[in-house]
Design a protein around this motif. Structure first.
Motif, short mmCIF file in Angstrom:
data_model
loop_
_atom_site.label_atom_id
_atom_site.label_comp_id
_atom_site.label_asym_id
_atom_site.label_seq_id
_atom_site.Cartn_x
_atom_site.Cartn_y
_atom_site.Cartn_z
N VAL A 60 0.85 -1.18 0.00
CA VAL A 60 0.00 0.00 0.00
C VAL A 60 0.89 1.24 0.00
O VAL A 60 1.53 1.55 1.00
CB VAL A 60 -0.94 0.04 1.22
N ASN A 61 0.96 1.91 -1.14
CA ASN A 61 1.76 3.12 -1.27
C ASN A 61 0.94 4.31 -0.79
O ASN A 61 0.28 5.01 -1.57
CB ASN A 61 2.18 3.32 -2.73
N ASN A 62 0.99 4.54 0.52
CA ASN A 62 0.16 5.57 1.14
C ASN A 62 0.91 6.85 1.45
O ASN A 62 0.32 7.94 1.43
CB ASN A 62 -0.47 5.02 2.43
N ALA A 63 2.19 6.77 1.77
CA ALA A 63 2.95 7.97 2.15
C ALA A 63 2.84 9.02 1.06
O ALA A 63 2.95 8.71 -0.13
CB ALA A 63 4.42 7.61 2.40
N GLY A 64 2.63 10.27 1.46
CA GLY A 64 2.46 11.33 0.48
C GLY A 64 3.11 12.63 0.91
O GLY A 64 3.39 12.85 2.09
N ALA A 65 3.34 13.48 -0.08
CA ALA A 65 3.87 14.82 0.18
C ALA A 65 3.11 15.80 -0.69
O ALA A 65 2.61 15.45 -1.76
CB ALA A 65 5.36 14.88 -0.16
N GLY A 66 3.01 17.03 -0.22
CA GLY A 66 2.30 18.04 -1.01
C GLY A 66 2.51 19.42 -0.44
O GLY A 66 3.16 19.59 0.61
N ALA A 67 1.96 20.39 -1.11
CA ALA A 67 2.06 21.77 -0.65
C ALA A 67 1.04 22.60 -1.41
O ALA A 67 0.73 22.31 -2.57
CB ALA A 67 3.46 22.33 -0.90
N ILE A 68 0.51 23.59 -0.74
CA ILE A 68 -0.25 24.62 -1.45
C ILE A 68 0.80 25.59 -1.97
O ILE A 68 1.40 26.35 -1.22
CB ILE A 68 -1.26 25.31 -0.52
N MET A 69 1.06 25.50 -3.27
CA MET A 69 2.20 26.18 -3.86
C MET A 69 1.81 26.81 -5.20
O MET A 69 1.83 26.15 -6.24
CB MET A 69 3.36 25.19 -4.06
N PRO A 70 1.42 28.09 -5.19
CA PRO A 70 1.13 28.76 -6.46
C PRO A 70 2.34 28.70 -7.38
O PRO A 70 3.50 28.64 -6.92
CB PRO A 70 0.85 30.20 -6.03
N LEU A 71 2.09 28.73 -8.66
CA LEU A 71 3.17 28.61 -9.64
C LEU A 71 4.26 29.64 -9.42
O LEU A 71 5.45 29.35 -9.55
CB LEU A 71 2.60 28.74 -11.06
N ALA A 72 3.88 30.86 -9.05
CA ALA A 72 4.87 31.93 -8.86
C ALA A 72 5.81 31.64 -7.70
O ALA A 72 6.90 32.23 -7.62
CB ALA A 72 4.16 33.27 -8.62
N GLU A 73 5.42 30.72 -6.81
CA GLU A 73 6.23 30.40 -5.64
C GLU A 73 6.93 29.05 -5.78
O GLU A 73 7.61 28.60 -4.85
CB GLU A 73 5.37 30.40 -4.39
N ALA A 74 6.77 28.39 -6.91
CA ALA A 74 7.35 27.06 -7.09
C ALA A 74 8.87 27.12 -7.14
O ALA A 74 9.46 28.02 -7.73
CB ALA A 74 6.81 26.43 -8.37
N THR A 75 9.49 26.14 -6.50
CA THR A 75 10.95 26.03 -6.54
C THR A 75 11.31 24.61 -6.98
O THR A 75 10.53 23.66 -6.80
CB THR A 75 11.58 26.29 -5.17
N ALA A 76 12.50 24.47 -7.54
CA ALA A 76 12.95 23.16 -8.00
C ALA A 76 13.00 22.16 -6.85
O ALA A 76 12.58 21.00 -7.00
CB ALA A 76 14.31 23.28 -8.66
N ASP A 77 13.49 22.60 -5.70
CA ASP A 77 13.61 21.69 -4.56
C ASP A 77 12.25 21.20 -4.09
O ASP A 77 12.08 20.00 -3.82
CB ASP A 77 14.34 22.36 -3.41
N ARG A 78 11.28 22.10 -4.00
CA ARG A 78 9.97 21.71 -3.49
C ARG A 78 9.24 20.80 -4.47
O ARG A 78 8.60 19.81 -4.08
CB ARG A 78 9.12 22.96 -3.21
#
Length: 250
Positions: free
Chosen positions: A84-102
């Motif tokens: 069961v692949n349950n672990a997840g990651a996310g962010a409320i991240m508008p395009l203008a605030e997007a970074t390569a690392d995130r």
């Protein structure tokens, strides 16, 4: 007698929320369960409450931890029936605030991690004609402003589900996904990084948008993960089921 009796299941991100509820539900049906998490303390809390649940500290975004997790399950239980692949990651991240690392962090957990775990599990799942269950989101197929990279990662996971279902069908391995809607799991203040006040506003807005009038609870989703894990679902593969109170069609 449950058809999950004596089956062995790995649940990633199993120390809280949907993962924890899933592990508890599967153990109640007779399965042996290994859960993963990045921090020792929450895992030990689960182990204290449910001694039959095995734990391992592992980060799905780290390639080395995929084989280590599968090896731990085999060493402890001797076989593997369900991942069961349950672990997840996310962010409320508008395009203008997007970074390569995130962006990389989100895809490492939601796409790379499940892929490497599934690959590591394959030899064992072939032996048991087992199953892979990926946990997606309503936003894997429904657009959401400020959620583009999280949503795109879940869309990728849903398409991996369909592709793997075709590829692994000759081995008797079923691959399905559960797309969870807004759930009372602490993700807004945890994974999404909102303040308590911001989270309350988002939760109220979600309740108003969900046709059935409430946010989900982890058990709502865990039930359907258990259904896909059950060998009784042996003629179901390549499916993505939305468990979201009707949000996807609103």
């Amino acid at each position: 007698m449950s058809s999950l009796k004596d089956k062995v299941v790995i649940v990633t991100g199993g120390s809280s929320g949907i993962g924890r509820a899933t592990a508890i539900a599967l153990v109640a049906q007779g399965a042996s369960v290994l859960i993963t998490g990045r921090r020792e303390a929450p895992l030990q809390e689960v182990r204290a409450a449910y001694p039959s649940i095995a734990t391992i500290v592992a980060d799905v975004s780290l390639p080395a931890d995929a084989s280590r997790t599968v090896t731990a399950a085999i060493e402890q239980f001797g076989r593997l029936d369900v991942l069961v692949n349950n672990a997840g990651a996310g962010a409320i991240m508008p395009l203008a605030e997007a970074t390569a690392d995130r962006i990389s962090e989100i895809f490492a957990v939601n796409v790379l991690g499940p892929s490497l775990l599934a690959s590591a599990a394959l030899p064992h799942l072939r032996q048991t004609k087992g199953a892979i269950i990926n946990i997606s989101s309503t936003f894997g197929h429904k657009a959401g402003a400020g959620l583009s990279h999280y949503a795109a990662s879940k869309a990728a996971l849903e398409h991996l589900t369909r592709c793997w279902a075709l590829e692994l069908a000759p081995d008797g391995i079923r691959v399905n996904a559960v797309a969870a809607g807004p759930t009372e799991s602490g993700a807004l203040t945890g994974m999404m990084g909102l303040s308590e006040e911001q989270a309350k506003a988002v939760m109220q807005a979600e309740r108003e948008r969900i046709p059935l009038g409430r946010r989900g609870v982890p058990d709502d989703v865990a039930h359907w993960i258990s259904v896909f894990a059950d060998p009784a679902s042996e003629w179901v593969t390549g499916q993505v089921i939305a468990i979201d109170g009707g949000l996807a069609v609103s």
